[in-house]
Write a protein that holds these residues in place. Structure first.
Motif, PDB file in Angstrom:
ATOM      1  N   UNK A  31       2.540  -6.374   4.519  1.00 47.10           N
ATOM      2  CA  UNK A  31       2.879  -5.150   4.040  1.00 47.10           C
ATOM      3  C   UNK A  31       2.579  -4.322   5.594  1.00 47.10           C
ATOM      4  N   UNK A  32       3.223  -3.225   5.970  1.00 47.96           N
ATOM      5  CA  UNK A  32       3.080  -2.342   6.918  1.00 47.96           C
ATOM      6  C   UNK A  32       3.421  -1.270   6.621  1.00 47.96           C
ATOM      7  N   UNK A  33       2.495  -0.171   6.686  1.00 47.29           N
ATOM      8  CA  UNK A  33       0.912  -0.597   7.061  1.00 47.29           C
ATOM      9  C   UNK A  33       0.344  -1.597   5.912  1.00 47.29           C
ATOM     10  N   UNK A  56       0.703  -1.197   0.040  1.00 41.93           N
ATOM     11  CA  UNK A  56      -0.115  -0.004   0.111  1.00 41.93           C
ATOM     12  C   UNK A  56       0.974   1.417   0.079  1.00 41.93           C
ATOM     13  N   UNK A  57       1.984   1.170   0.772  1.00 43.04           N
ATOM     14  CA  UNK A  57       2.785   2.472   1.043  1.00 43.04           C
ATOM     15  C   UNK A  57       3.358   2.658  -0.662  1.00 43.04           C
ATOM     16  N   UNK A  58       4.019   1.841  -1.067  1.00 43.49           N
ATOM     17  CA  UNK A  58       4.412   2.034  -2.390  1.00 43.49           C
ATOM     18  C   UNK A  58       3.933   2.169  -3.572  1.00 43.49           C
ATOM     19  N   UNK A  59       2.419   1.958  -3.464  1.00 39.18           N
ATOM     20  CA  UNK A  59       1.735   2.341  -4.416  1.00 39.18           C
ATOM     21  C   UNK A  59       1.397   3.659  -4.531  1.00 39.18           C
ATOM     22  N   UNK A  60       1.142   4.212  -3.144  1.00 33.89           N
ATOM     23  CA  UNK A  60       0.855   5.607  -3.032  1.00 33.89           C
ATOM     24  C   UNK A  60       2.071   6.683  -3.451  1.00 33.89           C
ATOM     25  N   UNK A  61       3.494   5.840  -2.862  1.00 30.46           N
ATOM     26  CA  UNK A  61       4.609   6.767  -3.408  1.00 30.46           C
ATOM     27  C   UNK A  61       4.533   6.519  -5.023  1.00 30.46           C
ATOM     28  N   UNK A  62       4.336   5.416  -5.451  1.00 28.42           N
ATOM     29  CA  UNK A  62       4.351   5.380  -7.059  1.00 28.42           C
ATOM     30  C   UNK A  62       3.688   6.410  -7.743  1.00 28.42           C
ATOM     31  N   UNK A  63       2.182   6.420  -7.429  1.00 28.04           N
ATOM     32  CA  UNK A  63       1.409   7.533  -8.088  1.00 28.04           C
ATOM     33  C   UNK A  63       2.080   8.910  -7.837  1.00 28.04           C
ATOM     34  N   UNK A  64       2.487   9.168  -6.627  1.00 25.04           N
ATOM     35  CA  UNK A  64       2.978  10.564  -6.415  1.00 25.04           C
ATOM     36  C   UNK A  64       4.430  10.798  -7.366  1.00 25.04           C
ATOM     37  N   UNK A  65       5.131   9.779  -7.277  1.00 22.16           N
ATOM     38  CA  UNK A  65       6.340   9.759  -8.234  1.00 22.16           C
ATOM     39  C   UNK A  65       6.007  10.107  -9.595  1.00 22.16           C
ATOM     40  N   UNK A 112      -5.767   2.746   3.521  1.00 24.21           N
ATOM     41  CA  UNK A 112      -6.260   3.704   4.419  1.00 24.21           C
ATOM     42  C   UNK A 112      -5.239   4.027   5.592  1.00 24.21           C
ATOM     43  N   UNK A 113      -4.343   3.346   5.951  1.00 27.86           N
ATOM     44  CA  UNK A 113      -3.584   3.422   6.994  1.00 27.86           C
ATOM     45  C   UNK A 113      -2.435   4.199   6.510  1.00 27.86           C
ATOM     46  N   UNK A 114      -1.937   4.492   5.356  1.00 29.82           N
ATOM     47  CA  UNK A 114      -0.824   5.036   4.591  1.00 29.82           C
ATOM     48  C   UNK A 114      -1.206   6.541   4.763  1.00 29.82           C
ATOM     49  N   UNK A 115      -0.295   7.454   5.529  1.00 29.86           N
ATOM     50  CA  UNK A 115      -0.803   8.669   5.633  1.00 29.86           C
ATOM     51  C   UNK A 115       0.189   9.651   4.514  1.00 29.86           C
ATOM     52  N   UNK A 116      -0.362  10.876   4.514  1.00 35.56           N
ATOM     53  CA  UNK A 116       0.495  11.777   3.440  1.00 35.56           C
ATOM     54  C   UNK A 116       1.679  11.880   4.076  1.00 35.56           C
ATOM     55  N   UNK A 175       4.104   8.961   2.904  1.00 35.43           N
ATOM     56  CA  UNK A 175       4.498   9.106   1.396  1.00 35.43           C
ATOM     57  C   UNK A 175       5.479  10.262   1.280  1.00 35.43           C
ATOM     58  N   UNK A 176       5.425  11.401   2.154  1.00 34.11           N
ATOM     59  CA  UNK A 176       6.571  12.483   1.751  1.00 34.11           C
ATOM     60  C   UNK A 176       7.703  12.264   2.231  1.00 34.11           C
ATOM     61  N   UNK A 177       7.873  11.475   3.064  1.00 32.36           N
ATOM     62  CA  UNK A 177       9.234  11.131   3.866  1.00 32.36           C
ATOM     63  C   UNK A 177      10.459  10.415   2.575  1.00 32.36           C
ATOM     64  N   UNK A 178       9.498   9.909   1.530  1.00 30.09           N
ATOM     65  CA  UNK A 178      10.310   9.150   0.625  1.00 30.09           C
ATOM     66  C   UNK A 178      10.864  10.392  -0.330  1.00 30.09           C
ATOM     67  N   UNK A 179      10.246  11.628  -0.314  1.00 31.43           N
ATOM     68  CA  UNK A 179      10.889  12.418  -1.265  1.00 31.43           C
ATOM     69  C   UNK A 179      11.693  13.670  -0.752  1.00 31.43           C
ATOM     70  N   UNK A 180      12.191  13.312   0.453  1.00 30.20           N
ATOM     71  CA  UNK A 180      12.990  14.488   1.294  1.00 30.20           C
ATOM     72  C   UNK A 180      14.246  14.460   0.704  1.00 30.20           C
TER      73      UNK A 180
END
Length: 365
Positions: A335-337, A279-288, A341-345, A348-353
């Motif tokens: 997976x963790x989370x 779930x986390x990398x799905x959201x990170x991928x969409x953002x990326x 629904x458990x993956x917060x903004x 996701x944002x920490x991947x882009x720091x």
């Protein structure tokens, strides 16, 4: 190895030294050849291979006798299945990730170099071409697919994010085809690869030996003419309507909702596939992907991917995903989370720091 024309290159493919070399290098007429030579590992890339390729490209760039560079994979299964993710797993689990970060730094710089190489770079994308294999082929100036091609960026299935310039390439694909491929990790064939901008030409695999031979004596365009054929019909064109509609949503949750609601069985299948990914990398991928479209140049996107990849080294999902898919092969990652629904903004944002102590790639663009 002393250089790309040393005796340990592919000029002696029957000798044990050449057989043990992970990258074979030789010239044939006007063409210089790179052969990825780890067939038992489906030619997975490691740091040594990246350095060997880069050294060869440096030598050949300044060699007037070399007019074309050709990259192929040893064995019958494919060009390259990706990076050596077992090594990444061990580095992330047992060390500080520095070795993986150093590998990616050189690999991504190589991807950028291939894209800007001043001589024709012909990639033979026969068989399996995934992850890092896309990086050493799809940025080339001439990309050849065959009826055996299986091209994919499957990173979300191992708790990772498409890299090696993959978010740049997929961000340029028509409509939302790239979003579909990045999130699901779906494999595509020759016609779909051409449609998505990952390949240029279809050549039947039995014609490859003759094509490669012709590249040694003819300019690339002339060598291609007798061998290029119309590609067998792909699958993506017939799915454009639901792909473009569903994947245009702003969140992964909404994409999944639209896919389930659409009514096409293929859309439902895609939704079910997404729910098996991290779930986390799905959201990170969409953002990326969305950010890659705004960044523009490949170099700027690779800089972003490097930040994202280094951030992934400190996450549980990367180690767990590789464990489940490659090490233990139980195909049941925890997976963790565990849910979207458990993956917060903030997650996701920490991947882009910014990288802090780790330097970026130092690419212009």
């Amino acid at each position: 190895m002393n250089g790309p024309t040393s005796p340990t290159s592919a000029t002696n493919t029957s000798g044990t030294i050449a057989d043990e070399e992970p990258v074979l290098l030789h010239t044939d007429g006007r063409a210089a050849h790179i052969t990825l030579n780890r067939p038992k590992a489906l030619n997975a890339l490691n740091h040594l291979m990246v350095r060997r390729i880069d050294e060869a490209l440096t030598a050949w760039e300044h060699d007037p006798a070399v007019e074309t560079v050709v990259i192929t994979g040893a064995g019958e299964r494919g060009l390259c299945a990706g990076g050596d993710i077992r090594a990444v797993h061990d580095d992330a689990r047992d060390a500080d990730g520095a070795a993986s970060a150093a590998f990616w730094r050189d690999e991504y710089r190589l991807n950028a170099r291939i894209a800007r190489y001043p001589k024709p770079y012909v990639a033979v994308m026969d068989g399996i071409v995934m992850g890092g294999g896309v990086g050493v082929s799809a940025h080339g100036s001439v990309r050849i697919a065959t009826e055996r091609s299986r091209i994919a960026m499957p990173e979300t299935g191992i708790g990772f994010v498409p890299d090696v310039g993959g978010t740049h390439l997929l961000g340029l694909a028509p409509g939302e085809l790239g979003t579909h491929l990045a999130l699901t990790g779906a494999q595509i064939g020759a016609e779909d690869a051409v449609l998505c901008g990952l390949a240029d030409h279809y050549v039947p695999s039995p014609s490859l030996p003759d094509l490669v031979g012709d590249l040694g004596r003819l300019p690339v365009r002339e060598a291609l003419v007798p061998h290029v054929r119309p590609a067998p019909e792909g699958a993506l064109t017939g799915h454009r309507e639901w792909i473009d509609d569903c994947y245009a949503a702003d969140t992964v949750e909404e994409i999944v909702r639209r896919l389930f609601a659409h009514g096409d069985p293929a859309a439902k299948e895609a939704a079910e596939t997404l729910l098996t990914k991290s779930p986390t990398t799905l959201k990170v991928t969409l953002t990326a992907l969305r950010r890659a479209r705004r960044l523009g140049s490949l170099e700027r996107v690779l800089e972003q991917e490097y930040r994202v990849s280094c951030a992934a080294l400190s996450t549980a999902d990367l180690v767990e995903g590789i464990r489940a898919q490659v090490i233990d092969k139980d195909r049941t990652p925890r997976w963790s989370p565990a849910t979207l629904a458990e993956v917060t903004d903030a997650d996701v944002e920490r991947y882009f720091r910014p990288l802090g102590e780790r330097r970026g790639l130092g690419l212009d663009g």
